[in-house]
Design a protein around this motif. Structure first.
Motif, mmCIF file in Angstrom:
data_model
loop_
_atom_site.group_PDB
_atom_site.id
_atom_site.type_symbol
_atom_site.label_atom_id
_atom_site.label_comp_id
_atom_site.label_asym_id
_atom_site.label_seq_id
_atom_site.Cartn_x
_atom_site.Cartn_y
_atom_site.Cartn_z
ATOM 1 N N ARG A 1 1.412 7.017 -6.920
ATOM 2 C CA ARG A 1 0.337 7.908 -7.265
ATOM 3 C C ARG A 1 0.872 9.330 -6.922
ATOM 4 O O ARG A 1 0.665 10.179 -7.611
ATOM 5 C CB ARG A 1 -0.856 7.527 -6.346
ATOM 6 C CG ARG A 1 -1.332 6.423 -6.476
ATOM 7 C CD ARG A 1 -2.441 6.501 -7.763
ATOM 8 N NE ARG A 1 -3.343 5.447 -8.208
ATOM 9 C CZ ARG A 1 -4.136 5.339 -9.230
ATOM 10 N NH1 ARG A 1 -3.959 6.029 -10.101
ATOM 11 N NH2 ARG A 1 -4.798 4.189 -9.372
ATOM 12 N N ARG A 2 1.372 9.556 -5.771
ATOM 13 C CA ARG A 2 2.028 11.092 -5.553
ATOM 14 C C ARG A 2 2.978 11.388 -6.568
ATOM 15 O O ARG A 2 3.046 12.534 -6.940
ATOM 16 C CB ARG A 2 2.580 10.984 -4.257
ATOM 17 C CG ARG A 2 1.781 10.920 -2.905
ATOM 18 C CD ARG A 2 2.370 11.388 -1.746
ATOM 19 N NE ARG A 2 3.304 10.350 -1.260
ATOM 20 C CZ ARG A 2 3.228 9.374 -0.516
ATOM 21 N NH1 ARG A 2 1.880 8.920 -0.114
ATOM 22 N NH2 ARG A 2 4.055 8.297 -0.161
ATOM 23 N N SER B 1 2.013 1.792 -3.492
ATOM 24 C CA SER B 1 0.974 2.236 -4.466
ATOM 25 C C SER B 1 0.828 3.761 -4.368
ATOM 26 O O SER B 1 0.670 4.559 -5.211
ATOM 27 C CB SER B 1 -0.050 1.470 -4.215
ATOM 28 O OG SER B 1 -0.027 0.200 -4.578
ATOM 29 N N GLN B 2 0.814 4.136 -2.925
ATOM 30 C CA GLN B 2 0.708 5.707 -2.549
ATOM 31 C C GLN B 2 1.565 6.334 -3.266
ATOM 32 O O GLN B 2 1.604 7.544 -3.660
ATOM 33 C CB GLN B 2 0.306 5.775 -1.159
ATOM 34 C CG GLN B 2 -0.885 4.919 -0.552
ATOM 35 C CD GLN B 2 -1.047 5.124 0.951
ATOM 36 O OE1 GLN B 2 -0.187 5.609 1.423
ATOM 37 N NE2 GLN B 2 -1.946 4.339 1.437
ATOM 38 N N PRO C 1 0.862 -1.123 0.007
ATOM 39 C CA PRO C 1 0.017 -0.061 -0.027
ATOM 40 C C PRO C 1 0.710 1.463 0.006
ATOM 41 O O PRO C 1 0.519 2.007 -0.638
ATOM 42 C CB PRO C 1 -0.833 -0.173 1.429
ATOM 43 C CG PRO C 1 -1.034 -1.607 1.428
ATOM 44 C CD PRO C 1 0.417 -2.196 1.207
#
Length: 309
Positions: free
Chosen positions: A37-38, A33-34, A30
């Protein structure tokens, strides 16, 4: 933007799987993945096309991957260079006379660099006497000098190569039809020798001319043995050179044995060092050189390979 984010992107781009990329980076999926995205938000473009079953690079992602790999490589190189600059490279300071280049020293350099690639070899050419002074003063670690060694107090040494003088004649001259030549005949030929007869085996040869009552006919004086070989090849005269020099001789010369000498002169090369100044890489160099000589008996036995070629 920092290198950590770039490395995370590269891991995902190369694995095309967030789970495997997280394992490779030793982090949970997780947060990875974050982070991606950022990164996409910061760049303002999508780097991946995601579905429930697959992850694929977009065109922007492919371009960013190529440049990211270059960025990481450059950053790693910068770290390596800075670390090397902060820790001086170990070195071995080696002195030598020109004749050491005929065979033994190039062999040792190749062998040592293969075994110790991170050690710098600092090489300098000078006379045997000058080298021994530098060894005693701690300015050289190892010296390759002519034997015998005068005033060897405090210096240890071992013989590493033996050879004997041979006549070198132009390959297209009538002399080249012979395999041997005597000193009386050689004295009649135009000779190319070093100025002031400063090379030890030339001095021995000249002493032998005197012993048989012959006066050598010196027509050219040159300071380097390679120059003498090339002048012989150009047909300007003959010279006297160590048998070991044949390995680097040009094709247009021929080496002849010298007969009728009062004494068969043999030349020796020794490796010298000062034990109190020897440590680390220099000590390893000396031990490797000793082992190499022990494994190569022809270095100390010039008759082992005495073809005239």
């Amino acid at each position: 933007m920092d290198l950590r984010k770039i490395r995370q992107f590269v891991a995902v781009a190369e694995e095309l799987h967030f789970g495997r990329a997280a394992e490779r980076l030793k982090m949970a999926q997780p947060p990875l993945s974050q982070a991606i995205r950022r990164l996409e938000v910061e760049l303002g473009v999508a780097l991946f096309d995601r579905t429930n079953r697959s992850v694929a690079l977009t065109e922007a992602g492919r371009i960013y991957l190529a440049e990211s790999r270059r960025t990481i490589a450059q950053a790693d190189l910068a770290c390596t260079l800075a670390q090397r600059a902060g820790v001086p490279m170990p070195e071995v300071r080696i002195g030598f006379i020109n004749s050491a280049l005929n065979r033994i020293l190039p062999e040792l350099i190749v062998k040592f660099r293969g075994a110790q690639p991170d050690v710098k070899l600092d090489l300098s050419e000078s006379s045997s006497v000058g080298q021994l002074e530098q060894v005693r003063a701690g300015q050289l670690d190892v010296a390759f000098v002519s034997t015998p060694i005068a005033n060897d107090a405090g210096v240890e040494w071992t013989t590493v190569e033996r050879s004997f003088p041979m006549a070198v004649v132009p390959a297209d001259s009538p002399l080249a039809e012979m395999d041997v030549i005597d000193f009386a005949e050689l004295a009649k030929q135009p000779l190319i020798l070093p100025p002031d007869r400063y090379v030890s085996y030339f001095a021995d040869a000249l002493a032998m001319f005197s012993a048989i009552g012959a006066l050598p006919h010196v027509t050219q004086e040159v300071g380097r043995l390679g120059t003498a070989l090339r002048l012989v090849g150009a047909g300007l005269g003959c010279t006297i050179m160590l048998q070991s020099a044949r390995a680097s001789a040009p094709r247009n010369v021929k080496f002849l044995k010298i007969e009728n000498a009062p004494v068969r002169q043999r030349w020796e090369l020794s490796m010298a060092w000062e034990p109190r100044h020897l440590a680390g890489a220099a000590s390893r160099f000396v031990e490797m050189a000793k082992a190499h000589v022990a494994e190569t008996p022809e270095l100390l036995d010039p008759d082992h390979d005495d073809s005239t070629g």
